[in-house]
Each structure stands twice: as structure tokens, then as C-alpha cells.
Motif scaffolding. Sequence first.
Motif, PDB file in Angstrom:
ATOM      1  N   SER A  26      24.805  46.362  41.969  1.00  0.00           N
ATOM      2  CA  SER A  26      24.230  46.359  40.631  1.00  0.00           C
ATOM      3  C   SER A  26      23.630  45.022  40.296  1.00  0.00           C
ATOM      4  CB  SER A  26      25.313  46.699  39.584  1.00  0.00           C
ATOM      5  OG  SER A  26      24.784  46.591  38.286  1.00  0.00           O
ATOM      6  N   SER A  27      22.480  45.032  39.636  1.00  0.00           N
ATOM      7  CA  SER A  27      21.853  43.805  39.180  1.00  0.00           C
ATOM      8  C   SER A  27      21.780  43.756  37.671  1.00  0.00           C
ATOM      9  CB  SER A  27      20.435  43.673  39.761  1.00  0.00           C
ATOM     10  OG  SER A  27      19.647  44.761  39.332  1.00  0.00           O
ATOM     11  N   ASN A  28      22.254  44.769  37.002  1.00  0.00           N
ATOM     12  CA  ASN A  28      22.240  44.793  35.546  1.00  0.00           C
ATOM     13  C   ASN A  28      23.588  45.295  35.075  1.00  0.00           C
ATOM     14  OD1 ASN A  28      21.625  44.810  32.868  1.00  0.00           O
ATOM     15  ND2 ASN A  28      20.015  46.356  33.004  1.00  0.00           N
ATOM     16  N   LEU A  29      24.494  44.342  34.840  1.00  0.00           N
ATOM     17  CA  LEU A  29      25.849  44.702  34.523  1.00  0.00           C
ATOM     18  C   LEU A  29      26.158  44.390  33.076  1.00  0.00           C
ATOM     19  CD1 LEU A  29      27.484  43.221  37.719  1.00  0.00           C
ATOM     20  CD2 LEU A  29      26.944  45.617  37.310  1.00  0.00           C
ATOM     21  N   GLY A  30      27.079  45.119  32.502  1.00  0.00           N
ATOM     22  CA  GLY A  30      27.487  44.880  31.131  1.00  0.00           C
ATOM     23  C   GLY A  30      28.424  43.716  31.026  1.00  0.00           C
ATOM     24  N   SER A  31      28.878  43.421  29.813  1.00  0.00           N
ATOM     25  CA  SER A  31      29.739  42.283  29.587  1.00  0.00           C
ATOM     26  C   SER A  31      31.058  42.413  30.307  1.00  0.00           C
ATOM     27  CB  SER A  31      29.992  42.097  28.085  1.00  0.00           C
ATOM     28  OG  SER A  31      30.598  43.270  27.548  1.00  0.00           O
ATOM     29  N   GLY A  32      31.469  43.648  30.612  1.00  0.00           N
ATOM     30  CA  GLY A  32      32.729  43.842  31.300  1.00  0.00           C
ATOM     31  C   GLY A  32      32.699  43.345  32.722  1.00  0.00           C
ATOM     32  N   SER A  33      31.515  43.040  33.296  1.00  0.00           N
ATOM     33  CA  SER A  33      31.424  42.592  34.680  1.00  0.00           C
ATOM     34  C   SER A  33      31.734  41.109  34.831  1.00  0.00           C
ATOM     35  CB  SER A  33      30.015  42.858  35.224  1.00  0.00           C
ATOM     36  OG  SER A  33      29.076  42.048  34.539  1.00  0.00           O
ATOM     37  N   LYS A  34      31.820  40.400  33.734  1.00  0.00           N
ATOM     38  CA  LYS A  34      32.047  38.964  33.797  1.00  0.00           C
ATOM     39  C   LYS A  34      33.537  38.655  33.630  1.00  0.00           C
ATOM     40  CE  LYS A  34      28.944  36.598  33.941  1.00  0.00           C
ATOM     41  NZ  LYS A  34      28.150  36.159  35.107  1.00  0.00           N
ATOM     42  N   PRO A  35      34.053  37.669  34.360  1.00  0.00           N
ATOM     43  CA  PRO A  35      35.461  37.302  34.195  1.00  0.00           C
ATOM     44  C   PRO A  35      35.693  36.655  32.841  1.00  0.00           C
ATOM     45  CG  PRO A  35      34.359  35.695  35.562  1.00  0.00           C
ATOM     46  CD  PRO A  35      33.369  36.812  35.330  1.00  0.00           C
ATOM     47  N   ARG A  36      36.897  36.781  32.352  1.00  0.00           N
ATOM     48  CA  ARG A  36      37.232  36.112  31.103  1.00  0.00           C
ATOM     49  C   ARG A  36      37.108  34.613  31.298  1.00  0.00           C
ATOM     50  NH1 ARG A  36      39.551  39.956  27.858  1.00  0.00           N
ATOM     51  NH2 ARG A  36      40.358  41.797  28.931  1.00  0.00           N
ATOM     52  N   SER A  37      36.787  33.890  30.219  1.00  0.00           N
ATOM     53  CA  SER A  37      36.495  32.465  30.344  1.00  0.00           C
ATOM     54  C   SER A  37      37.684  31.677  30.884  1.00  0.00           C
ATOM     55  CB  SER A  37      36.066  31.898  28.989  1.00  0.00           C
ATOM     56  OG  SER A  37      37.088  32.087  28.027  1.00  0.00           O
ATOM     57  N   TYR A  38      38.912  32.072  30.520  1.00  0.00           N
ATOM     58  CA  TYR A  38      40.070  31.327  31.001  1.00  0.00           C
ATOM     59  C   TYR A  38      40.320  31.546  32.493  1.00  0.00           C
ATOM     60  CZ  TYR A  38      42.614  35.783  30.560  1.00  0.00           C
ATOM     61  OH  TYR A  38      43.024  37.085  30.679  1.00  0.00           O
ATOM     62  N   THR A  39      39.686  32.558  33.088  1.00  0.00           N
ATOM     63  CA  THR A  39      39.848  32.790  34.519  1.00  0.00           C
ATOM     64  C   THR A  39      39.329  31.602  35.317  1.00  0.00           C
ATOM     65  OG1 THR A  39      39.579  35.163  34.154  1.00  0.00           O
ATOM     66  CG2 THR A  39      39.353  34.373  36.417  1.00  0.00           C
ATOM     67  N   HIS A  40      38.294  30.932  34.826  1.00  0.00           N
ATOM     68  CA  HIS A  40      37.783  29.726  35.491  1.00  0.00           C
ATOM     69  C   HIS A  40      38.888  28.676  35.577  1.00  0.00           C
ATOM     70  CE1 HIS A  40      33.534  30.950  35.561  1.00  0.00           C
ATOM     71  NE2 HIS A  40      33.737  31.441  34.346  1.00  0.00           N
ATOM     72  N   PHE A  41      39.688  28.565  34.526  1.00  0.00           N
ATOM     73  CA  PHE A  41      40.767  27.584  34.473  1.00  0.00           C
ATOM     74  C   PHE A  41      41.829  27.893  35.524  1.00  0.00           C
ATOM     75  CE2 PHE A  41      44.699  25.789  32.835  1.00  0.00           C
ATOM     76  CZ  PHE A  41      44.303  24.545  32.355  1.00  0.00           C
ATOM     77  N   LEU A  42      42.262  29.149  35.570  1.00  0.00           N
ATOM     78  CA  LEU A  42      43.308  29.551  36.504  1.00  0.00           C
ATOM     79  C   LEU A  42      42.815  29.508  37.952  1.00  0.00           C
ATOM     80  CD1 LEU A  42      44.766  32.595  34.528  1.00  0.00           C
ATOM     81  CD2 LEU A  42      45.641  30.252  34.604  1.00  0.00           C
ATOM     82  N   ALA A  43      41.604  29.995  38.184  1.00  0.00           N
ATOM     83  CA  ALA A  43      41.056  30.032  39.536  1.00  0.00           C
ATOM     84  C   ALA A  43      40.818  28.634  40.088  1.00  0.00           C
ATOM     85  CB  ALA A  43      39.745  30.820  39.546  1.00  0.00           C
ATOM     86  N   GLY A  44      40.323  27.729  39.247  1.00  0.00           N
ATOM     87  CA  GLY A  44      40.102  26.359  39.675  1.00  0.00           C
ATOM     88  C   GLY A  44      41.393  25.661  40.053  1.00  0.00           C
ATOM     89  N   GLY A  45      42.445  25.868  39.255  1.00  0.00           N
ATOM     90  CA  GLY A  45      43.734  25.264  39.553  1.00  0.00           C
ATOM     91  C   GLY A  45      44.325  25.782  40.849  1.00  0.00           C
ATOM     92  N   LEU A  46      44.215  27.082  41.083  1.00  0.00           N
ATOM     93  CA  LEU A  46      44.739  27.686  42.302  1.00  0.00           C
ATOM     94  C   LEU A  46      44.009  27.159  43.534  1.00  0.00           C
ATOM     95  CD1 LEU A  46      46.573  29.748  43.701  1.00  0.00           C
ATOM     96  CD2 LEU A  46      44.804  31.489  43.280  1.00  0.00           C
TER      97      LEU A  46
END
Length: 351
Positions: A26-46
Motif C-alpha cells: 500500500s502507498s496510501n495508508l490511513g492514520s492507523g498505519s503509523k506507529p504511536r509517537s511514544y513508540t519512537h521512544f521505546l524502540a530507540g531505547g531498545l
Amino acid sequence: MSNVIAPHVTTHEHDLTRYSTSSPSSSNLGSGSKPRSYTHFLAGGLGGMCGAIVTSPFDVVKTRLQSSLFQVQPQVIMSGSGSSGTLALGGGPTRGLLYNFVETGHILQSIYRDEAPRALFKGLGPTLVGVIPARSINFFTYGNGKTIIAEQFNNGHENSLVHLSAAAIAGLTTGTATNPIWVVKTRLQLASRVSSNSRGTPVLGSIGTIKQIMREQGVRGFYKGLSASYLGVTETTIQWVLYEKLKGMAREVEGKGGFAEWAGMMGSAGTAKCVASLITYPHEVLRTRLRQPSINGAVKYTGLVQTLKLIIAEEGARALYGGLSAHLMRVVPNAAVMYSIYEGALRYAPH
């Protein structure tokens, strides 16, 4: 928090951020396709935690090679006949870059033999305490910052200028928040056998080091090297911009999904870190020197410009690249591991 990433950004087919969040078909995804903003925090730490553990021994070697303390205290790292051959950790003036990689191996062996295996992980505690929040803050600020900047100033489109701005802000924020932790870590890694007990364990642990810094220098002591850290923002900025470019190029060539995609992503992360490190490495040496403990109550390095002039005057410009081999051997695989875990966490986290 989840609405920080706007839905309309995903409608642009060439938006590089969808490399880690969009589905293969898919190249046209809805807002549900994006990770929650805090996921960047958790993923970066891991990602930061895993990378730091794997490459910790190279971090110890790098710190010692950057410091003047171990250049004036020769240690046995080569064996000519038995253990008679001695060589300062800084190496001689005629040593080439290729030899520096060999030297790094000798130093690792020397630390393992003379200071016990656990010495290869000196400072790992403060490193993890620093890396987890540092990477969390950096990835969170960058991941969400580039979206906000694109929305506010570039009609939702991302480009290199957007990436550069977000990376600079993320670097300044991270450096300010975590500098005290890196000061403690550097002090621990510079603890030699002279300040160790018979088992090779540093007399001062993290708590003892914190108390010592506070007693000798006060709160300001925890912000030694901050100016060099700010100078190092150029490294993270170059790294992020180059990573986004290379990641996009790899995606166009290799397509989405499968091993080729992940190999391209890991290669992009390692290459970006290698190039950025080669360009900006001297700031690492300046930062380490500024964080060195005092010798007999005397502080040798007092400021960024003063440190730069003193190193060049006493040791030559070559000293500004001390520990480069160990640094590259650490940060390149570290970046590959960290970014792959970060991207994977973003992809498979709740959306």
C-alpha cells in the motif's frame, strides 16, 4: 500523543518515513498505519541497549585511546618474546591506520589478560543508563520532530532540510539531558590498574565516582565536555540525513519486504555512521579529554579551544584521531543493530 503524526503525510508515496511503517502493498495508508509517537521512544531505547551491550569492549578501548592518561602510561600490548615488548596505547607516530585495527585487538587482549574479563565492560552500567534514555530521547525527538517540522514548514513533505533540522534539535536535546551520565562513564573507563584493587575491579563504582565529581568540581563537573557534545551534533545530523537518503535509495533498488530490505537498511545505517564519524571524529577526542579526572588536583584541559590547541601543540594533529579504529569497530555494527531493531519495533508495534 498518537495524533502527532498526521494522516495526510502518508499520502505521499515517496515519504521516506513509510519505509519502516507502511505495508508492502500500500502507498496510501490511513492514520492507523503509523506507529504511536511514544513508540519512537521505546524502540530507540531498545535498539540502543542491544547495540551498547554487543560493542562495549570496543567502547572501553576507544575511550582509553582518546585519553592522554594511557598515552603517558605505557602498557604491554604486544609480545615480541614473552611479554617484554611494550607500546603506549596511543601508538607511535609512524603507525598506519591499518595497524590501528591490529593494535585494537592487542589492547583488547591486554585488558582481558591484565585486568580480568570484566574490565572489557567497564562503564557498561552508566553506558546503559545513558544509552537507553539518550537513544530514546534522540529517536523520539527526531521521529516526531521531522513530522512536525514538515507539517508546519513544508506542507507535510519531508526532505533533507527537514531531516537536518530535526536531527540537529534531537542532538542538542539529547546531549544536554544525558551529559552527566557520559561524564561518569568516561571516568569509570579511564580507571586503570593504578586505582584498582588486586582483582582488577575499580575501587570507585558509579556512586563513588558521582560523589568524587561532586566533591571536587560540584555540579559543573557533570557538564564537562558539553561544548564538545554540542559540536558533535554535526555527527548525528550528518548520520540521520545520510541514513534517510541511503535508506530511500536502497528501498527503490531492492523493493519492500524480505531479507534484501533489511540488509539494505542495516547497510545504510552502518555506512551513514561510518561517514559521519570519519568527518567529525576529533570532537570525540576533545570531549574525552575534557572529561578526564584531575591529576594531583590539577585540571589539564579546561575548555574546547584550549584543549584543541594543547593537543595539537603537545601531540600533533594526529592525536585528534586517537582511538578511531576502535571507534569504527564499535559504532558501525552498533548503528546497524540499533537502527534495525528500531525500524523493526516501529513496524510491528501497535499502530
